[in-house]
Design an enzyme around this catalytic site. Structure first.
Site, PDB file in Angstrom:
ATOM      1  N   ASP A  70      92.388  47.988  87.303  1.00 53.09           N
ATOM      2  CA  ASP A  70      92.541  48.991  86.239  1.00 53.09           C
ATOM      3  C   ASP A  70      94.112  48.823  85.621  1.00 53.09           C
ATOM      4  OD1 ASP A  70      90.483  51.161  86.129  1.00 53.09           O
ATOM      5  OD2 ASP A  70      90.774  50.509  88.590  1.00 53.09           O
ATOM      6  N   ASN A  75      84.453  50.096  83.025  1.00 52.02           N
ATOM      7  CA  ASN A  75      83.925  51.225  82.108  1.00 52.02           C
ATOM      8  C   ASN A  75      84.808  51.087  80.604  1.00 52.02           C
ATOM      9  OD1 ASN A  75      86.076  52.703  83.640  1.00 52.02           O
ATOM     10  ND2 ASN A  75      85.499  54.217  82.325  1.00 52.02           N
ATOM     11  N   HIS A  76      85.864  50.725  80.697  1.00 51.01           N
ATOM     12  CA  HIS A  76      86.692  50.816  79.379  1.00 51.01           C
ATOM     13  C   HIS A  76      86.252  49.465  78.799  1.00 51.01           C
ATOM     14  CE1 HIS A  76      89.530  54.157  79.621  1.00 51.01           C
ATOM     15  NE2 HIS A  76      89.024  54.344  80.737  1.00 51.01           N
ATOM     16  N   HIS A 127      83.172  48.619  90.430  1.00 55.24           N
ATOM     17  CA  HIS A 127      83.796  49.572  89.445  1.00 55.24           C
ATOM     18  C   HIS A 127      83.130  50.847  89.369  1.00 55.24           C
ATOM     19  CE1 HIS A 127      87.230  50.051  86.425  1.00 55.24           C
ATOM     20  NE2 HIS A 127      86.409  50.798  86.118  1.00 55.24           N
ATOM     21  N   HIS A 173      88.148  51.400  89.397  1.00 60.08           N
ATOM     22  CA  HIS A 173      88.112  52.822  88.528  1.00 60.08           C
ATOM     23  C   HIS A 173      88.811  53.736  89.380  1.00 60.08           C
ATOM     24  CE1 HIS A 173      85.962  55.326  85.661  1.00 60.08           C
ATOM     25  NE2 HIS A 173      85.687  56.260  86.807  1.00 60.08           N
ATOM     26  N   HIS A 182      92.064  55.452  90.132  1.00 63.56           N
ATOM     27  CA  HIS A 182      93.504  55.340  89.762  1.00 63.56           C
ATOM     28  C   HIS A 182      94.396  55.555  90.868  1.00 63.56           C
ATOM     29  CE1 HIS A 182      93.225  54.747  85.017  1.00 63.56           C
ATOM     30  NE2 HIS A 182      92.300  54.106  85.701  1.00 63.56           N
TER      31      HIS A 182
END
Length: 692
Positions: free
Chosen positions: A20, A128-129, A217, A245, A247
């Site tokens: 991340d 996912n980003h 993730h 994922h 944080h």
């Protein structure tokens, strides 16, 4: 001989793990725009200094699904600078690379490509980003993979069945099976696990001699009945899970007592939301694997901006004030001011001797003003710290505990499903749906700056033509017009501002002037899109969803705004300020910075009080490293065999001879591991402990 020299030999894998990174987050912010780039460079420098065998990334290398050209340029520049060179690679890939990297046009590991000199290979799953999208299913990692800079693995093309095939590596006598699974919607993956549609393949030959490392993730914390992946869903033979994922930095490995493996959660390297989980010190990990044993070293990141958060419950400070105290709002504001000053002093003390740490910290105070207290003007309060904090617009966050209320009282009952069905059957456009929503709301939801027609048309452009800046440009354009109008009228008091804004808004509804404003705003958005190179624009949908998931305060209700407007249009933190390709037709309001746009909601206070702060950053020295030792025990169990007929990969260019390529098989074998949490130094740092 030092401990490091004892650990590092020809049989030991050295792996730098991080997750991340969110490269490009707030890159247009005047203060925080360089944070992610500096931290990525620190991570790559750390890998080079420690002479790791490879870097393992757990997803979300990029913050946006379509990163900007500047973001891609900076990423490629740093990967080329730190990961390319003549340093020999001393481990071999002994699995079927056509299976591991089958989604690439070049299905082999980058350091075995004769066209590249790779000194530090990078292996990464997508998050996912930065997940694959579009008709061809491509993502930013695929661009880096085609350039030979990153090895993108762990991608599943099927929505019915997932087979996770490991990248099999060998260094000396140590065998490492690297598994990866890129981000998949949690609900779908949860259902696939329940239906036994997820299979992890194992090496056919000597499968008990492999150290099994899995990178995933997904949501680890439970956000709903199926909106997460429970740890016990994963196979028992895994030795270590690198969880992306999430944080919050929980990098110290924890033992799962059901499945007998360990989980490490490195967390993000940048704070993308002002929530408690982001306040923990950020780390990356240096993982050493020898045989079936491992050792994890925590390495603190020095370039990460400091973040301090504190909760204040006003009802708990009855000795300072009560709801009946005279000048209560002023006293509460002074109390919060003292808290912010105290946190700034703490940040300054911790930053001494650390030149790599940015000068301005992130400060957040969450104020619970339940039990009769009132909120004060947060914009005016934040102006006092505009030169001292990195987030001057959102230092204070007011919240109130939910209170039970009578059934049906002050509730707005809107049948959204009926609206959707009506639009589908009658062929309504999006702008018609927006208008119908406000009509059904019956004056309980109202826009204070935009008109319903303007909002609907901008949303229509966003949906039909993928004009991602249409809504933002409409808000900015209308904000400038309203500022100019208020300045011309000479209005100063907040009450008069609210009244005049409402009158100015109503005077333009359903007029030619409104249509011209909408056209001007949309033309600005299109010009900006062309200026920025089309698809290089920011995709805000994931960031908005991430804000909801990470920055929400569970069990509390948002406070009423200090002013009287209702239903204001608000933007997520992804809606950052940006320049425009077309000039405004009206003069710009004085005192408004172009590098940052005022935060929503667009009330009278945000109109009159916009912020802009110069960037002031200083570098920071390294801190002492802390160590966590995890010991893996051995166990021998058999598994059924399913042979693979995949062709062998290209010949290795490393100095090690290539062994025969083992095939893979399914297995349900289980094994035990033990965790040594003692701090005593031992002669053998990889000494095995017996299973409990």
């Amino acid at each position: 001989m030092s401990a490091d020299n004892t650990l590092d030999d020809e049989d030991t894998f050295k792996i730098l793990i991080a997750t991340d990174i969110h490269l490009g987050y707030l890159e247009k912010d005047a203060i925080r725009g360089e944070d992610t780039y500096r931290t990525l460079e620190e991570i790559l420098k750390c890998a080079q200094t420690n002479q790791v065998d490879f870097i393992l990334l757990g997803g979300d290398l990029f913050h946006d699904n379509k990163p900007s050209r500047r973001c891609l340029h900076n990423c490629i520049t740093m990967l080329r600078k730190y990961c390319m060179g003549d340093t020999p690679i001393v481990f071999d890939i002994v699995s079927d690379q056509a299976l591991n990297f089958g989604t690439s046009k070049f299905p082999w590991v980058n350091y075995q490509d004769e066209n590249f000199n790779i000194s530090i290979p990078v292996f990464s799953v997508h998050g996912n980003h930065d997940d694959p999208t579009g008709s061809e299913g491509l993502c930013a990692l695929d661009l880096l993979s085609t350039c030979g800079l990153v090895n993108h693995f762990g991608r599943s093309l099927s929505v019915e069945k997932i087979e996770i095939s490991p990248v099999l590596m060998q260094k000396g006598n140590t065998k490492l099976a690297l598994y990866g699974l890129g981000s998949i919607p949690d609900e779908r993956l949860y259902r696939m696990f329940l239906n036994n549609q997820v299979t992890m393949l194992r090496p056919k030959e000597d499968h008990d001699q492999w150290f099994n490392l899995f990178t995933i993730h997904q949501n680890r914390s439970k956000h709903g009945p199926t909106n997460y992946i429970p740890e016990h869903f994963l196979d028992e033979f895994i030795d270590l899970v690198v969880w992306g994922h999430e944080h919050e930095c929980l990098i110290t490995p924890t033992r799962n007592e059901q499945r007998l493996f360990y989980v490490t959660q490195p967390g993000s390297s940048v704070a993308t939301s002002l929530s408690p989980g982001e306040a923990a010190k950020k780390h990356i990990g240096l993982l050493r694997v020898k045989g079936r044993k491992m050792n994890l070293e925590k390495i603190p990141l020095n370039t990460v901006r400091q973040f301090f958060i504190q909760d204040v419950v006003l009802a708990d400070h009855q000795d300072h004030f009560t709801p009946e105290t005279p000048q209560l709002t002023k006293k509460v504001e002074d109390f919060c001011h003292a808290k912010v000053v105290e946190m700034l002093e703490q940040a300054e003390r911790e930053r001494l001797g650390c030149p790599l740490t940015p000068e301005k910290p992130l400060i957040r105070i969450r104020v619970d003003y339940s039990d009769g207290f009132e909120a004060f003007n947060t914009s005016r309060f934040s102006q006092k710290f505009v030169e001292r904090v990195a987030n001057p617009k959102d230092v204070i966050h007011f919240l109130r505990r939910r209170e039970p209320r009578e059934a049906g009282k002050d509730e707005m009952n809107i049948d959204y499903s009926q609206l959707v069905r009506t639009s589908a059957t009658e062929g309504l456009r999006v702008e018609d749906l927006v208008k119908q929503y406000f009509e059904v709301a019956e004056q309980k939801v109202q826009l204070s700056l935009l008109t319903e027609s303007g909002m609907g048309k901008a949303l229509q452009e966003f949906v039909d033509k993928d004009e991602k800046d249409a809504i933002e440009e409409l808000i900015t354009y209308q904000l400038e017009k309203t500022q100019h109008h208020l300045q011309g009228r000479g209005i100063n008091t907040e009450e008069d501002i609210d009244t005049e804004i409402q009158r100015f808004r109503d005077s333009k509804k359903n007029t030619v002037e409104e249509d011209e404003e909408i056209k001007e705003a949309i033309s600005r958005a299109k010009a900006l899109r062309v200026e920025r190179g089309g698809d290089g624009l920011q995709d805000m949908s994931d960031e908005l969803a991430d804000d909801v998931a990470m920055d929400s305060d569970e069990g509390v209700a948002p406070p009423p705004a200090p002013t009287r407007g209702r239903g204001r249009v608000s933007r997520g933190r992804g809606s950052r300020g940006r320049g425009r390709g077309a000039a405004a037709s009206e003069p710009k309001a004085a005192g408004r910075g172009r590098s940052q746009k005022p935060s929503a909601p667009a009330t009278s206070r945000s109109i009159m009080e916009a912020f802009e702060a110069p960037s002031q950053r200083q570098p920071r020295a390294g801190a002492a490293k802390s160590y966590t030792e995890v010991i893996i025990d051995d166990s021998d169990e058999d598994s059924p065999v399913i042979k693979s007929t995949r062709p062998a990969p290209r010949a290795s260019s490393s100095s090690y001879s290539k062994s025969s390529y083992p095939s893979v098989s399914e297995s349900q074998s289980s094994r035990g591991v033990a965790f040594d949490d003692s701090d005593d130094e031992e002669e053998d740092p990889f000494k095995a402990h017996t299973r409990r």
